[in-house]
Design an enzyme around this catalytic site. Structure first.
Site, PDB file in Angstrom:
ATOM      1  N   ASP A   4       0.829  -1.201   0.000  1.00 61.19           N
ATOM      2  CA  ASP A   4       0.000   0.000   0.000  1.00 61.19           C
ATOM      3  C   ASP A   4       0.865   1.253   0.000  1.00 61.19           C
ATOM      4  O   ASP A   4       1.914   1.310   0.641  1.00 61.19           O
ATOM      5  CB  ASP A   4      -0.871  -0.014   1.259  1.00 61.19           C
ATOM      6  CG  ASP A   4      -2.042   0.922   1.122  1.00 61.19           C
ATOM      7  OD1 ASP A   4      -3.172   0.437   0.944  1.00 61.19           O
ATOM      8  OD2 ASP A   4      -1.824   2.148   1.178  1.00 61.19           O
ATOM      9  N   SER A   6      -7.477  14.942 -12.294  1.00 59.21           N
ATOM     10  CA  SER A   6      -8.707  14.713 -13.054  1.00 59.21           C
ATOM     11  C   SER A   6      -9.363  16.029 -13.425  1.00 59.21           C
ATOM     12  O   SER A   6      -9.271  17.013 -12.678  1.00 59.21           O
ATOM     13  CB  SER A   6      -9.671  13.892 -12.195  1.00 59.21           C
ATOM     14  OG  SER A   6     -10.964  13.917 -12.749  1.00 59.21           O
ATOM     15  N   TYR A  14     -14.622  12.750  -3.824  1.00 60.46           N
ATOM     16  CA  TYR A  14     -13.568  12.299  -4.746  1.00 60.46           C
ATOM     17  C   TYR A  14     -12.861  13.498  -5.372  1.00 60.46           C
ATOM     18  O   TYR A  14     -11.627  13.593  -5.373  1.00 60.46           O
ATOM     19  CB  TYR A  14     -14.176  11.394  -5.823  1.00 60.46           C
ATOM     20  CG  TYR A  14     -13.344  11.326  -7.076  1.00 60.46           C
ATOM     21  CD1 TYR A  14     -12.120  10.661  -7.073  1.00 60.46           C
ATOM     22  CD2 TYR A  14     -13.769  11.940  -8.259  1.00 60.46           C
ATOM     23  CE1 TYR A  14     -11.341  10.617  -8.229  1.00 60.46           C
ATOM     24  CE2 TYR A  14     -13.001  11.900  -9.404  1.00 60.46           C
ATOM     25  CZ  TYR A  14     -11.786  11.241  -9.386  1.00 60.46           C
ATOM     26  OH  TYR A  14     -11.016  11.210 -10.511  1.00 60.46           O
ATOM     27  N   LYS A  21      -8.839  14.960  -5.021  1.00 64.41           N
ATOM     28  CA  LYS A  21      -7.884  15.253  -6.103  1.00 64.41           C
ATOM     29  C   LYS A  21      -7.352  16.675  -5.975  1.00 64.41           C
ATOM     30  O   LYS A  21      -6.161  16.932  -6.170  1.00 64.41           O
ATOM     31  CB  LYS A  21      -8.548  15.066  -7.474  1.00 64.41           C
ATOM     32  CG  LYS A  21      -8.752  13.615  -7.865  1.00 64.41           C
ATOM     33  CD  LYS A  21      -7.424  12.932  -8.203  1.00 64.41           C
ATOM     34  CE  LYS A  21      -7.582  11.438  -8.326  1.00 64.41           C
ATOM     35  NZ  LYS A  21      -6.340  10.688  -8.453  1.00 64.41           N
ATOM     36  N   ASN A  60     -20.168   2.451 -13.376  1.00 63.99           N
ATOM     37  CA  ASN A  60     -20.758   3.790 -13.350  1.00 63.99           C
ATOM     38  C   ASN A  60     -20.472   4.520 -14.647  1.00 63.99           C
ATOM     39  O   ASN A  60     -21.237   5.376 -15.068  1.00 63.99           O
ATOM     40  CB  ASN A  60     -20.136   4.624 -12.215  1.00 63.99           C
ATOM     41  CG  ASN A  60     -20.460   4.047 -10.868  1.00 63.99           C
ATOM     42  OD1 ASN A  60     -21.613   3.812 -10.569  1.00 63.99           O
ATOM     43  ND2 ASN A  60     -19.440   3.789 -10.058  1.00 63.99           N
ATOM     44  N   ARG A 101     -18.663  14.726 -23.463  1.00 64.64           N
ATOM     45  CA  ARG A 101     -17.405  14.511 -22.745  1.00 64.64           C
ATOM     46  C   ARG A 101     -16.254  14.398 -23.732  1.00 64.64           C
ATOM     47  O   ARG A 101     -16.451  14.155 -24.916  1.00 64.64           O
ATOM     48  CB  ARG A 101     -17.454  13.202 -21.920  1.00 64.64           C
ATOM     49  CG  ARG A 101     -18.485  13.190 -20.833  1.00 64.64           C
ATOM     50  CD  ARG A 101     -18.120  14.162 -19.701  1.00 64.64           C
ATOM     51  NE  ARG A 101     -19.063  14.063 -18.600  1.00 64.64           N
ATOM     52  CZ  ARG A 101     -20.219  14.736 -18.559  1.00 64.64           C
ATOM     53  NH1 ARG A 101     -20.573  15.531 -19.539  1.00 64.64           N
ATOM     54  NH2 ARG A 101     -21.014  14.606 -17.504  1.00 64.64           N
TER      55      ARG A 101
HETATM   56  C1  UD1 Z   1     -17.077  10.387 -13.981  1.00 66.18           C
HETATM   57  C2  UD1 Z   1     -16.982  11.229 -12.749  1.00 66.18           C
HETATM   58  C3  UD1 Z   1     -15.630  11.912 -12.741  1.00 66.18           C
HETATM   59  C4  UD1 Z   1     -14.533  10.881 -12.738  1.00 66.18           C
HETATM   60  C5  UD1 Z   1     -14.690   9.957 -13.936  1.00 66.18           C
HETATM   61  C6  UD1 Z   1     -13.736   8.788 -13.773  1.00 66.18           C
HETATM   62  C7  UD1 Z   1     -19.279  11.858 -12.166  1.00 66.18           C
HETATM   63  C8  UD1 Z   1     -20.290  12.955 -12.091  1.00 66.18           C
HETATM   64  N1  UD1 Z   1     -18.088  12.164 -12.699  1.00 66.18           N
HETATM   65  O1  UD1 Z   1     -16.974  11.284 -15.110  1.00 66.18           O
HETATM   66  O2  UD1 Z   1     -15.504  12.735 -11.594  1.00 66.18           O
HETATM   67  O3  UD1 Z   1     -13.270  11.500 -12.803  1.00 66.18           O
HETATM   68  O4  UD1 Z   1     -16.032   9.438 -14.005  1.00 66.18           O
HETATM   69  O5  UD1 Z   1     -13.657   8.057 -14.926  1.00 66.18           O
HETATM   70  O6  UD1 Z   1     -19.519  10.740 -11.745  1.00 66.18           O
HETATM   71  N2  UD1 Z   1     -23.774   8.168 -18.893  1.00 66.18           N
HETATM   72  C9  UD1 Z   1     -24.955   7.599 -19.315  1.00 66.18           C
HETATM   73  N3  UD1 Z   1     -25.230   6.311 -18.942  1.00 66.18           N
HETATM   74  C10 UD1 Z   1     -24.374   5.570 -18.150  1.00 66.18           C
HETATM   75  C11 UD1 Z   1     -23.161   6.168 -17.743  1.00 66.18           C
HETATM   76  C12 UD1 Z   1     -22.896   7.472 -18.114  1.00 66.18           C
HETATM   77  O7  UD1 Z   1     -25.748   8.221 -20.012  1.00 66.18           O
HETATM   78  O8  UD1 Z   1     -24.685   4.406 -17.834  1.00 66.18           O
HETATM   79  C13 UD1 Z   1     -23.442   9.542 -19.340  1.00 66.18           C
HETATM   80  C14 UD1 Z   1     -23.241  10.532 -18.228  1.00 66.18           C
HETATM   81  O9  UD1 Z   1     -24.454  11.136 -17.875  1.00 66.18           O
HETATM   82  C15 UD1 Z   1     -22.236  11.504 -18.882  1.00 66.18           C
HETATM   83  C16 UD1 Z   1     -21.407  10.601 -19.806  1.00 66.18           C
HETATM   84  O10 UD1 Z   1     -22.208   9.447 -20.034  1.00 66.18           O
HETATM   85  O11 UD1 Z   1     -22.915  12.448 -19.668  1.00 66.18           O
HETATM   86  C17 UD1 Z   1     -20.080  10.184 -19.227  1.00 66.18           C
HETATM   87  O12 UD1 Z   1     -20.276   9.606 -17.948  1.00 66.18           O
HETATM   88  P1  UD1 Z   1     -19.098   8.847 -17.164  1.00 66.18           P
HETATM   89  O13 UD1 Z   1     -18.458   7.847 -18.049  1.00 66.18           O
HETATM   90  O14 UD1 Z   1     -19.649   8.361 -15.865  1.00 66.18           O
HETATM   91  O15 UD1 Z   1     -18.002   9.985 -16.933  1.00 66.18           O
HETATM   92  P2  UD1 Z   1     -18.125  11.401 -16.170  1.00 66.18           P
HETATM   93  O16 UD1 Z   1     -19.423  11.568 -15.506  1.00 66.18           O
HETATM   94  O17 UD1 Z   1     -17.721  12.448 -17.155  1.00 66.18           O
END
Ligand code: UD1
Length: 319
Positions: A38, A104, A128, A132, A177, A210
């Site tokens: 770690d 990030s 989170y 950072k 996620n 994004r």
């Molecule tokens: C997320 C985090 C960010 C982190 C990054 C790590 C949030 C708000 N932000 O970024 O802080 O550094 O991950 O990789 O959680 N989406 C869908 N359906 C899904 C998943 C995502 O529509 O099942 C959409 C989201 O609404 C967004 C886009 O896809 O518009 C990207 O989402 P995601 O891949 O989770 O990235 P971030 O939210 O940009």
């Protein structure tokens, strides 16, 4: 390793597997030395520094799930901030003061404007993101206090994809996620459809925009940052993105174009905390590091899909 570096990997395997190290060997550039441990273990870090001629450190050992960070704020602070402090102290003791740090774009919070320049205001909306930003502050303080410290703070946008060999990639635990791993799981039949979080944003088609960047381009950005530290002898804070915004539906379309696999989806309400649009200004990365992302969105999709299939075929199914 492909660039000729000898590396020692330290990882506590809280979110990864040691078999990855063996698979790196199959890529033809040798097997790195691996130490399971770690980043908060000061005695172990001292031992690693004492037993290897280390000249630079790349610090990736951060937790990164926003939702989880609300439930486990203390763990996020301890691992991300405490881990970075412990590592910096060990580096200081060892006289190794060259560090490339994974930050990030989350440090920009809800941006006032896109593309986002490094000089944009910094703010965070979750533990989170705060962790950072605290790491960035701490490392800037080191840079300011002692000019021997050479620190590169790399603000990642949305890393996706996998190595084109299909040997290494991300393996989210539980239901992902992030968008790309969710798409590959829909493509392989693990979920019936993609949930698109919101189609009423002020963007090209209403879905979130994004800056997706191929992990191999991201890796090359780290090498460019390391070269910068060596050559310039000073630190830098820089975005790693492509500078191109891509909406959720554009990514879905690109995935089908690149792989031939259709992705059924349904529109759901917005996900709390999401921003409409987030992509990088890339001038500094180009001017200072001579680096820019090169791989197109189709390569990100094709490589992510190849990894999903090879990892499944190897019985490496997602939990
Ligand atoms: C997320 C985090 C960010 C982190 C990054 C790590 C949030 C708000 N932000 O970024 O802080 O550094 O991950 O990789 O959680 N989406 C869908 N359906 C899904 C998943 C995502 O529509 O099942 C959409 C989201 O609404 C967004 C886009 O896809 O518009 C990207 O989402 P995601 O891949 O989770 O990235 P971030 O939210 O940009």
């Amino acid at each position: 390793m492909q660039a000729g570096w000898h590396i020692v990997v330290l990882d506590n395997l809280c979110n990864s597997e040691s078999s990855t190290i063996q698979r790196l060997g199959a890529m033809g550039h040798g097997v790195p030395e691996f130490v399971q441990g770690d980043v908060r273990d000061a005695a172990l870090l001292d031992k690693v520094f004492a037993s290897h001629p280390i000249t630079a450190v790349m610090h990736f050992a951060g937790l990164k799930a926003v939702g989880e960070s609300w439930q486990q704020a203390a763990r996020y602070l301890d691992n991300n901030v405490g881990g970075t402090a412990c590592l910096a102290a060990a580096m200081e003791r060892a006289g190794v003061r060259r560090l490339v740090f994974s930050s990030s774009a989350t440090v920009y919070g809800q941006p006032d404007a896109v593309p986002i320049a490094e000089s944009a205001p910094l703010r965070t909306t979750n533990p989170y993101g705060r962790s950072k930003l605290l790491c960035e502050d701490m490392l800037c303080e080191l840079r300011a206090a002692d000019s021997r410290w050479q620190v590169a703070l790399l603000r990642y946008f949305n890393p996706v994809g996998a190595h084109a060999s299909g040997l290494i990639g991300e393996k989210p635990s539980g239901i992902p996620n992030n968008l790309m791993p969710y798409i590959t799981q829909v493509a392989s039949g693990q979920h019936p459809f993609l949930r698109v979080f919101g189609d009423d944003y002020p963007t090209v088609d209403g879905t979130g925009v994004r800056d997706y960047i191929h992990v191999v381009d991201l890796a090359k950005g780290h090498l460019a940052a390391l070269r910068y530290l060596e050559q310039e002898g000073k630190g830098i804070t820089v975005n790693l993105g492509t500078g191109r915004g891509v909406s959720v539906l554009q990514l879905v379309a690109a995935f089908t174009r690149a792989t031939g696999v259709p992705i059924p989806y349904q529109i759901l309400p917005r996900r709390p905390g999401d921003v409409a649009s987030c992509y990088a200004a890339t001038d500094l990365a180009w001017d200072a590091l001579g680096w820019c992302a090169q791989l197109p969105i189709e390569a990100m999709c094709a490589d992510a899909w190849r990894w999903e299939r090879t990892s499944q075929a190897a019985g490496n199914v997602h939990d």
